[in-house]
Design a protein around this motif. Sequence first.
Motif, PDB file in Angstrom:
ATOM      1  N   LEU A   5       4.395  10.380   3.568  1.00  0.00           N
ATOM      2  CA  LEU A   5       3.932   9.176   2.998  1.00  0.00           C
ATOM      3  C   LEU A   5       2.565   8.324   3.910  1.00  0.00           C
ATOM      4  N   ILE A   6       1.728   8.382   3.029  1.00  0.00           N
ATOM      5  CA  ILE A   6       0.687   7.699   3.663  1.00  0.00           C
ATOM      6  C   ILE A   6       0.352   6.109   2.739  1.00  0.00           C
ATOM      7  N   THR A   7       0.810   5.013   3.455  1.00  0.00           N
ATOM      8  CA  THR A   7       0.589   3.759   2.765  1.00  0.00           C
ATOM      9  C   THR A   7      -0.873   3.268   2.868  1.00  0.00           C
ATOM     10  N   GLY A   8      -1.417   2.735   1.994  1.00  0.00           N
ATOM     11  CA  GLY A   8      -2.961   2.162   1.982  1.00  0.00           C
ATOM     12  C   GLY A   8      -3.936   3.506   2.005  1.00  0.00           C
ATOM     13  N   VAL A  32       0.635   9.282  -1.608  1.00  0.00           N
ATOM     14  CA  VAL A  32      -0.199   7.859  -1.181  1.00  0.00           C
ATOM     15  C   VAL A  32       0.504   6.818  -2.176  1.00  0.00           C
ATOM     16  N   VAL A  33       0.743   5.684  -1.380  1.00  0.00           N
ATOM     17  CA  VAL A  33       1.031   4.408  -2.215  1.00  0.00           C
ATOM     18  C   VAL A  33      -0.112   3.576  -1.497  1.00  0.00           C
ATOM     19  N   ASP A  34      -0.497   2.703  -2.831  1.00  0.00           N
ATOM     20  CA  ASP A  34      -1.627   1.893  -2.495  1.00  0.00           C
ATOM     21  C   ASP A  34      -1.598   0.968  -3.701  1.00  0.00           C
ATOM     22  N   LYS A  35      -1.861  -0.483  -3.592  1.00  0.00           N
ATOM     23  CA  LYS A  35      -1.742  -1.452  -4.469  1.00  0.00           C
ATOM     24  C   LYS A  35      -3.160  -1.605  -5.177  1.00  0.00           C
ATOM     25  N   LEU A  36      -4.141  -0.914  -4.504  1.00  0.00           N
ATOM     26  CA  LEU A  36      -5.559  -1.072  -4.860  1.00  0.00           C
ATOM     27  C   LEU A  36      -6.128  -2.464  -4.896  1.00  0.00           C
TER      28      LEU A  36
END
Length: 333
Positions: A5-8, A32-36
């Motif tokens: 899991l890679i955040t940002g 990948v989790v990113d709120k953009l």
Amino acid sequence: MTRILITGGAGFIGSNFVHLINKKYPSYEIVVVDKLNSQGRKENLADIIDSIEFHQFDLVEEDKLRALFENGGFEYVVHLAAESNVDRSIEDPDAFVSSNVTATNILLRLSKEFGVQRFHHVSTDEVFGELELDQDTKFNEETPYDPRSPYSATKAASDHLVRAYFATYGLNTTISNCSNNYGPYQVPENIVPLFALFALSGKDLTIYGDGKSVRDYLFVEDHCAAIDLILHNGKAGETYCVGGGAEKNGIEIADAILASVPETSSEKKFVADRPGHDRRYAIDHSKLMRELGYKPSVTFEQGLEKTVKWYRDNHWWWEPIMADLYVPDFLKN
Ligand SMILES: NC(=O)c1ccc[n+]([C@@H]2O[C@H](COP(=O)([O-])OP(=O)(O)OC[C@H]3O[C@@H](n4cnc5c(N)ncnc54)[C@H](O)[C@@H]3O)[C@@H](O)[C@H]2O)c1
């Protein structure tokens, strides 16, 4: 199958790191989790989007994050998501507490609950405060924390949380504190891309204050290689400083960029200084060299040449951003 899991991962360093992992470890399942936010751009992952799993949400939305952990365990978590712009933190510290502190705690708690084998936290040398220009010292892993901006204060808090999860719950954590990164996919809210794009579009290079504040410059691909080393070979509970071995002030950055864009009509222009502008950061990364074999692969001049070439070749990426460029409040008065 190794799941990471890679955040940002749609941000500047995160997207460079996702590219590295995708290329170097083709068998890894990358999530990948990113709120953009305004710095996160899904375009950064356009060329590899079909080989990763991408989710857009804020890490404080715990239910969504929990669902990802329930879908299958993560062996590795690399936490890069953060509100990262010092000037923006002066204007809106609350957003920094939410993303940098609260979100980090939620991610740590879920990592503990679901048995993550290695949690790597990406942090900054700004947690150490500032050095004087005439001081001959550098930050290292033993330097006491002394954050001075809302950004560095929230990053310091997140570092302490990571250490607490190691000491209290035995979560397998590592931390890296790095200096100023530059390279491809960096939005023009930092000096190198801002000056490169000003030079490429004929605008003057706006130097804060007297231009003598010093930062250590780290080519982003070297930073990502260091994160990879620490993630796979670092010792649990340890902190590693990562630098580029290139101390430069604002005037030197402007001169180097003007020289790398010889056709430009841009000139240097001195503007107001950032409130509380730290004078000098310098980083001693000898622990990382000694223990894990880290060595920057490029000099500042080589890294800058690669960076300016990337911006020259990728107008499609930066032109939409330049049309709506962020200007800090202290420059508007
Ligand atoms: N850029 C540097 O020179 C530098 C130096 C030292 C440390 N760091 C650290 O490295 C990390 C990455 O920095 P960067 O320069 O790539 O920043 P960036 O702003 O380009 O990327 C951060 C990404 O995180 C995402 N994000 C922020 N808050 C989030 C949240 N609550 N939930 C989900 N996504 C969220 C953003 O949308 C963005 O894509 C940060 O933790 C930063 O503190 C950066």
